[in-house]
Design an enzyme around this catalytic site. Structure first.
Site, PDB file in Angstrom:
ATOM      1  N   ALA A   1      60.252-121.078 -57.997  1.00 19.66           N
ATOM      2  CA  ALA A   1      61.797-120.307 -56.852  1.00 19.66           C
ATOM      3  C   ALA A   1      62.146-120.788 -56.010  1.00 19.66           C
ATOM      4  O   ALA A   1      63.317-120.743 -55.218  1.00 19.66           O
ATOM      5  CB  ALA A   1      61.584-118.657 -57.264  1.00 19.66           C
ATOM      6  N   TYR A   2      61.241-120.888 -54.863  1.00 21.56           N
ATOM      7  CA  TYR A   2      61.293-120.898 -53.663  1.00 21.56           C
ATOM      8  C   TYR A   2      61.890-122.348 -53.395  1.00 21.56           C
ATOM      9  O   TYR A   2      62.514-122.318 -52.760  1.00 21.56           O
ATOM     10  CB  TYR A   2      59.682-120.899 -52.685  1.00 21.56           C
ATOM     11  N   ALA A   3      60.828-122.996 -54.006  1.00 20.95           N
ATOM     12  CA  ALA A   3      61.334-124.416 -53.565  1.00 20.95           C
ATOM     13  C   ALA A   3      62.542-124.652 -54.343  1.00 20.95           C
ATOM     14  O   ALA A   3      63.722-125.851 -54.154  1.00 20.95           O
ATOM     15  CB  ALA A   3      60.517-125.211 -54.485  1.00 20.95           C
TER      16      ALA A   3
END
Length: 256
Positions: A160-162
């Site tokens: 999700a961060y990436a």
């Protein structure tokens, strides 16, 4: 950019600690006035300002939650006020969208609340804060968005961060295209593993993780905050004015 005899001014979100603090100190050392933002670290922000002023520079810290767009209007007015009062300027020369949060969760276990928190800070915040600041940006200025090496290589737990940072990288190209007529460059810097207090100092506090990541870089070590702060100063230097719409990775050559 700045055509007067006054020093240029940079706004760095999340500039009170970690990478943002190093960016602020490196730019201030080159004569750039600093407006840095913080969310909760009042003491850290004040200390960064104190360091810059002790070295003869100018700096001011403003509170900002980049994950809450409802506060952006008032924040921009605060920026206008401080530009005039503290720096004798009407425009920003540099904007560094650095503020961020880290959440480590597998794809299968990532919650909607975690997804939304990452989106609001990294993608939505970058989009709409920059949009609101455009009237305050000087023609010929620079915008630098901060991404991550995790958009090029994949470590489990950061999907999700990436994904949010990949969105920032795509947005950077569009911003560069649309702001080009104003002479504003827009680039994205993607750090690799860096030993800071990000995510509670996950790399710094884990010798095993630090050793494993170091072994995957060309230099055999993880990055330090000053590795990134120095590169930011270079990317905002006058000599870098012909570079726009580019992703620059600063990872020590990890996973080449």
């Amino acid at each position: 950019m700045n055509t007067s005899n006054k020093s240029p001014v940079a706004l760095i979100t999340g500039g009170s600690r970690g990478l943002g603090r190093s960016m602020a100190l490196h730019l201030a050392a080159r004569g750039v006035g600093i407006i840095l933002t913080y969310r909760g670290g009042v003491a850290e922000a004040a200390d960064t300002v104190k360091q810059i002023e002790a070295a003869g520079g100018k700096a001011v810290a403003l509170a900002l939650d980049v994950g809450d767009t409802s506060g952006f209007g008032a924040f921009v007015e605060n920026v206008r006020t401080e530009l005039g009062r503290h720096f004798g300027r009407e425009r920003l020369d540099f904007l560094v969208n650095n503020a961020g949060i880290g959440i480590n969760a597998s794809f299968a276990e990532t919650t909607e609340a975690q997804f939304d928190a990452l989106m609001n800070v990294h993608l939505k915040g970058t989009f709409f804060l920059t949009q609101r600041l455009l009237p305050v940006m000087a023609d010929g200025g620079r915008i630098l968005n901060i991404s991550t090496g995790l958009t090029r290589f994949a470590f489990p737990g950061y999907g999700a961060y990436a994904a949010m940072k990949a969105g920032v990288e795509a947005l950077t190209r569009y911003m560069a295209k649309e702001l080009g007529p104003r002479g504003i460059t827009v680039n994205v810097l993607a750090p690799g593993p860096v030993e800071t207090d990000f995510r509670g100092g996950a790399i710094r506090n884990s010798p095993e993780m630090k050793k494993a990541l170091s072994a995957q870089t060309a230099f055999g070590r993880v990055g330090q905050a000053d590795d990134i702060g120095g590169i930011v100063a270079l990317l905002l230097a006058p000599e870098s004015g012909w570079v726009t719409g580019q992703r620059i990775e600063a990872s020590g050559g990890i996973l080449l």
